[in-house]
Design an enzyme around this catalytic site. Structure first.
Site, short mmCIF file in Angstrom:
data_model
loop_
_atom_site.label_atom_id
_atom_site.label_comp_id
_atom_site.label_asym_id
_atom_site.label_seq_id
_atom_site.Cartn_x
_atom_site.Cartn_y
_atom_site.Cartn_z
N ASP A 145 10.17 -15.08 46.59
CA ASP A 145 11.45 -16.17 46.19
C ASP A 145 11.47 -16.65 44.91
OD1 ASP A 145 13.12 -18.55 46.10
OD2 ASP A 145 12.64 -20.01 47.69
N HIS A 146 12.12 -16.07 44.63
CA HIS A 146 11.95 -15.53 42.20
C HIS A 146 12.23 -17.51 41.93
CE1 HIS A 146 11.82 -13.72 39.36
NE2 HIS A 146 13.03 -12.91 39.10
#
Ligand code: CAO
Length: 542
Positions: free
Chosen positions: A514-515
């Site tokens: 999850d950036h």
């Protein structure tokens, strides 16, 4: 210590107003002048400041309440004695940003008549003469508050709203849309309750001493010499130019419906927004979302329904509950989580030599030692080494939850669908224990015997398709976790060792993360460490 009751102060003519924000909570220590609540009328919002410093001991209003002058807002504990209710400060008006031309700041000229009837004329228009009325905002019978717009005028340079100098009931409207008016022309006749009028009303009325204008059979109406001046220079500077303009009531409606006016097309005269423009916009957005049409960021277009029987024989197979839940979880994660997937190959040549050397002992123990327990151990070591991966985003949008435990989920393929049981404290367990636990929990999953607790609390997930094949895949993050590892099928590959190609057993791995929570550099460090540990499992002992 004294308890003071802090009431709503004089609202300058506004009767009942809505509480749009409560700025304090019980237990808060507040400063003098700190805002307690924000109230909103059609025209403006106003903050009610605390008249003295103290501690909030009780809150008497909620968001959405409608309150009026004298209603108690909070109970305040103050140090020492002090006067109570009456000391509440004047409201501080925080008028919504308006074009500077629309609301002259000084009181408009009004005429005082015997029976509290006031004629409100057009104020000084800063040199403009014969200006067109593009909107009449009031009708006979309306109860209006001080500052409410009466009419909107438009010159070639700007539009301006003429506000009511005092609150009252509209007895007569002397103008119509499209008519042209000049300074001194009558706009409306208001009936004002002078006995209950605010200080500002008194001020306005008593300021109106000159330039008498007759109104019906009542006495001595007057226009003031202190008429507000609309400065044409500032009008020009702040006019919206080509962009459309919205009056306060339209902006209020837009705010209530959560509409950003920049996306709305104005259909009113001379590029003005109307309430219908806002309503039509909302209607359109809802229609587009439900019909699946693409519109500016609203809604996800639906995949059109197809009658497959037109193309051949079909049958309908009921989805299991787990499949339905998986479908929902996957779409939620896919739509919410900005995914990045990184790939690498781990050299498991030595790991496999060691694993195979343990085969006899594994049989004796009655367990099967697959690559999975090694991957679990390596992932746990990497999560400890790079704790930036062992987090979840907090729902408040302000924090990250750093986890000090290492629980890892494993994706298990079952006849009912995909399940992800969680193995707890992987970092504290040995390979045999992990091999046993993996087998037990995988069986429990396939037998449909998992309890909700068995699937909760994961920090990271491993999805292994290695037994099936494939070179690599992009797994979907199992939110609220922030990363997942995909394992594909190990294969012998020729790897250049600096002088020769050497056959090495290479395991393709991918990590999706999850950036929002993890940046690329963290991911690079995490993955490189994990691959290195798998490549040389002696590192697990370090
Ligand atoms: N490369 C090559 N061979 C592999 C391998 C890999 N990456 N991983 C496992 N294998 C081998 C094992 O060594 C074993 O071989 P032997 O029988 O010769 O010893 C064989 O494949 C079968 O392994 P397994 O599947 O029984 O055991 P596992 O520990 O690898 O996996 C479990 C356990 C529960 C993860 C697995 O059974 C499973 O359900 N996998 C599917 C996961 C899944 O559906 N993921 C997708 C999620 S997203 O849709």
């Amino acid at each position: 210590m004294t308890i003071e009751l802090i009431p709503v102060p004089d609202l300058g003519g506004a009767d009942k107003v809505e509480v749009i924000e409560v700025c304090v909570a019980v237990g808060d220590v507040v400063e003098e002048e700190q805002s307690l609540v924000v109230l909103e009328t059609d025209k403006a919002s106003m903050e009610i400041p605390c008249p003295s410093a103290g501690t909030i001991v009780a809150l008497k209003v909620n968001e959405g309440d409608t309150i009026g002058e004298g209603d108690i807002i909070v109970e305040l504990e103050v140090a020492g004695a002090g006067a109570v209710a009456e000391v509440a400060a004047e409201p501080e008006a925080v008028t919504e940003p308006e074009p500077a031309t629309e609301a002259p700041a000084a009181p408009s000229p009004v005429s005082k008549v015997a029976l509290s009837e006031l004629l409100v004329p057009v104020p000084d228009l800063g040199g403009s003469d014969s200006v067109e009325i593009i909107e009449v905002c009031v009708a006979v019978g309306d109860d209006i508050a001080e500052g409410d717009s009466l009419i909107v005028l438009e010159t070639d340079k700007a539009s301006m709203e003429i506000p009511a100098p005092v609150g009252g009931k509209v007895l007569d409207v002397k103008v119509a849309e499209g008519a042209k008016v000049s300074e001194g022309d009558a706009i409306v006749i208001l009936q004002v309750d002078v006995s209950a009028a605010s200080e500002r009303t008194e001020e306005v009325v008593s300021a109106s001493e000159s330039a008498v204008q007759e109104t019906s059979n009542k006495s001595a109406p007057a226009a003031t010499s202190e008429s507000p001046k609309v400065d044409p220079a500032s009008a020009q500077a702040t006019a919206k130019g080509d962009s459309a303009y919205a009056g306060p009531s339209v902006r209020k409606l837009a705010r209530q419906l959560g509409v950003d006016l920049s996306g709305v097309t104005a259909s009113g005269p001379r590029n003005r927004f109307t309430k219908d423009d806002v309503r039509n916009y909302v209607k359109q957005v809802v229609e587009d979302a439900t019909s699946g049409k693409l519109s500016s960021g609203a809604g996800i277009p639906k995949i059109p329904e197809v009658d497959f029987s037109r193309f051949g024989d079909i049958e309908l197979v009921k989805m299991t509950k787990i499949k339905k839940i998986t479908a929902e979880n996957m779409s939620r994660s896919w739509l919410n989580v900005p995914h990045v997937t990184q790939f690498d190959d781990a050299d498991i040549t030595e790991l496999e030599v060691f694993r195979k050397s343990m085969k006899a002992e594994a049989e004796k123990r009655g367990v099967k030692l697959t690559p999975l327990p090694f991957l679990l151990k390596a992932a746990a070591a990497a999560l400890r080494h790079e704790p930036t991966f062992n987090v979840s985003l907090h729902a408040d949008g302000e924090h990250m939850v750093q986890k000090n435990y290492v629980h890892i989920g494993i994706a298990v393929d079952t006849p009912a669908g995909l399940m992800v049981p969680v193995i707890r404290d992987v970092d504290k367990k040995g390979l045999w224990e992990l091999a046993e636990e993996t087998a037990t929990i995988a069986k429990k999953s396939r037998d449909g015997k998992l309890m909700p607790r068995d699937m909760q609390g994961g920090c990271f997930t491993i999805s292994s398709l290695g037994a099936m094949g494939g070179n690599g895949f992009t797994p979907i993050v199992n939110a609220p976790e922030v990363a997942i590892m995909g394992v594909s099928k190990a294969q012998m590959k020729p790897i250049w060792n600096g002088s020769d190609f050497e056959p090495r057993n290479m395991l393709p791995l991918s990590i999706s993360y999850d950036h929002r929570a993890v940046n690329g550099a963290d991911a690079g460090r995490f993955f490189t460490y994990l691959v290195a540990v798998i490549g040389d499992i002696r590192r697990l002992l370090l």
